[in-house]
Design a protein around this motif. Structure first.
Motif, PDB file in Angstrom:
ATOM      1  N   ALA A  70       1.119  -1.352   0.254  1.00 38.16           N
ATOM      2  CA  ALA A  70       0.216   0.115   0.404  1.00 38.16           C
ATOM      3  C   ALA A  70       0.751   1.166   0.354  1.00 38.16           C
ATOM      4  O   ALA A  70       2.601   1.183   0.245  1.00 38.16           O
ATOM      5  N   LEU A  71       0.619   2.426  -0.732  1.00 41.48           N
ATOM      6  CA  LEU A  71       1.153   3.390  -0.234  1.00 41.48           C
ATOM      7  C   LEU A  71       1.790   4.052   0.850  1.00 41.48           C
ATOM      8  O   LEU A  71       2.387   4.886   1.083  1.00 41.48           O
ATOM      9  N   GLY A  72       0.644   3.618   1.815  1.00 40.84           N
ATOM     10  CA  GLY A  72       1.124   3.712   3.439  1.00 40.84           C
ATOM     11  C   GLY A  72       1.643   3.236   3.517  1.00 40.84           C
ATOM     12  O   GLY A  72       2.259   3.484   5.533  1.00 40.84           O
ATOM     13  N   ASP A  73       2.478   2.237   2.959  1.00 45.30           N
ATOM     14  CA  ASP A  73       3.839   1.223   3.319  1.00 45.30           C
ATOM     15  C   ASP A  73       5.068   1.691   3.659  1.00 45.30           C
ATOM     16  O   ASP A  73       5.988   1.518   4.323  1.00 45.30           O
ATOM     17  N   SER A  74       5.342   3.219   3.229  1.00 48.27           N
ATOM     18  CA  SER A  74       6.584   3.524   3.242  1.00 48.27           C
ATOM     19  C   SER A  74       6.753   5.356   3.049  1.00 48.27           C
ATOM     20  O   SER A  74       5.287   5.510   3.666  1.00 48.27           O
ATOM     21  N   THR A  75       7.494   5.771   3.147  1.00 50.05           N
ATOM     22  CA  THR A  75       7.562   7.460   3.058  1.00 50.05           C
ATOM     23  C   THR A  75       8.542   7.819   1.536  1.00 50.05           C
ATOM     24  O   THR A  75       8.825   7.128   1.172  1.00 50.05           O
ATOM     25  N   PRO A  76       8.280   8.932   1.141  1.00 49.19           N
ATOM     26  CA  PRO A  76       8.901   9.572   0.385  1.00 49.19           C
ATOM     27  C   PRO A  76      10.125   9.430   0.228  1.00 49.19           C
ATOM     28  O   PRO A  76      10.804   8.838  -0.494  1.00 49.19           O
ATOM     29  N   ALA A  77      11.050   9.771   0.763  1.00 51.69           N
ATOM     30  CA  ALA A  77      12.293   9.632   1.427  1.00 51.69           C
ATOM     31  C   ALA A  77      12.938   7.626   1.512  1.00 51.69           C
ATOM     32  O   ALA A  77      14.059   7.514   0.109  1.00 51.69           O
ATOM     33  N   ALA A  78      11.942   6.849   1.658  1.00 56.59           N
ATOM     34  CA  ALA A  78      12.705   5.812   1.752  1.00 56.59           C
ATOM     35  C   ALA A  78      12.574   5.377   0.067  1.00 56.59           C
ATOM     36  O   ALA A  78      13.015   4.407  -0.022  1.00 56.59           O
ATOM     37  N   ILE A  79      11.747   5.709   0.020  1.00 60.39           N
ATOM     38  CA  ILE A  79      10.703   5.347  -1.632  1.00 60.39           C
ATOM     39  C   ILE A  79      11.915   6.184  -2.230  1.00 60.39           C
ATOM     40  O   ILE A  79      12.656   5.471  -3.103  1.00 60.39           O
ATOM     41  N   ALA A  80      12.083   6.951  -2.142  1.00 62.68           N
ATOM     42  CA  ALA A  80      13.485   7.661  -2.611  1.00 62.68           C
ATOM     43  C   ALA A  80      14.653   6.700  -2.798  1.00 62.68           C
ATOM     44  O   ALA A  80      15.318   6.323  -3.891  1.00 62.68           O
ATOM     45  N   MET A  81      14.805   6.649  -1.680  1.00 63.37           N
ATOM     46  CA  MET A  81      16.421   6.163  -1.527  1.00 63.37           C
ATOM     47  C   MET A  81      16.618   4.284  -2.061  1.00 63.37           C
ATOM     48  O   MET A  81      17.590   4.361  -3.058  1.00 63.37           O
ATOM     49  N   ALA A  82      15.281   3.336  -1.874  1.00 65.75           N
ATOM     50  CA  ALA A  82      15.098   2.402  -2.936  1.00 65.75           C
ATOM     51  C   ALA A  82      15.293   2.557  -4.204  1.00 65.75           C
ATOM     52  O   ALA A  82      15.850   1.707  -4.665  1.00 65.75           O
ATOM     53  N   LEU A  83      14.870   3.357  -4.455  1.00 63.16           N
ATOM     54  CA  LEU A  83      14.517   3.798  -6.149  1.00 63.16           C
ATOM     55  C   LEU A  83      15.890   4.152  -6.618  1.00 63.16           C
ATOM     56  O   LEU A  83      16.585   3.975  -7.978  1.00 63.16           O
ATOM     57  N   SER A  84      16.974   5.356  -5.857  1.00 62.33           N
ATOM     58  CA  SER A  84      18.338   5.477  -6.724  1.00 62.33           C
ATOM     59  C   SER A  84      18.952   4.302  -6.003  1.00 62.33           C
ATOM     60  O   SER A  84      20.123   4.474  -6.822  1.00 62.33           O
ATOM     61  N   ALA A  85      18.903   3.422  -5.345  1.00 58.56           N
ATOM     62  CA  ALA A  85      19.806   2.248  -5.364  1.00 58.56           C
ATOM     63  C   ALA A  85      19.702   1.106  -6.428  1.00 58.56           C
ATOM     64  O   ALA A  85      20.725   0.466  -6.054  1.00 58.56           O
ATOM     65  N   GLN A  86      19.088   1.725  -7.374  1.00 62.16           N
ATOM     66  CA  GLN A  86      18.581   0.322  -8.468  1.00 62.16           C
ATOM     67  C   GLN A  86      19.472   1.334  -9.898  1.00 62.16           C
ATOM     68  O   GLN A  86      19.923   2.535  -9.945  1.00 62.16           O
TER      69      GLN A  86
END
Length: 86
Positions: A70-86
């Protein structure tokens, strides 16, 4: 009515609506993250060169860059960090 997005743009999995949306706000497709809960939407984002955050599982929405239940399962910062690691 005549203002429906589906009537103005090709439907997903065609990326036209997503690409026009990105252009309207002045953001390059490769800088966009599209959150989707449908296979057609995930495919449209991929075809448009955008990163995808799938609201679901890999077996239902293959090829996404990130999976959330669900979108509420994360934060914008955590999403950005996960995507930048790819």
């Amino acid at each position: 009515g005549g203002s429906d997005v589906a009537e103005r743009y090709n439907r997903k999995p065609d990326p036209e609506g997503l690409l026009k949306g990105a252009a309207a706000v002045g953001v390059a497709p490769e800088e966009c993250v599209v959150f989707e809960d449908s296979a057609a939407g995930t495919e449209a984002a991929q075809k448009g060169g955008m990163k995808t955050g799938a609201i679901g599982t890999e077996d239902v929405l293959p090829g996404a860059h990130l999976y959330l239940s669900a979108l509420g399962d994360s934060t914008p910062a955590a999403i950005a960090m996960a995507l930048s690691a790819q």
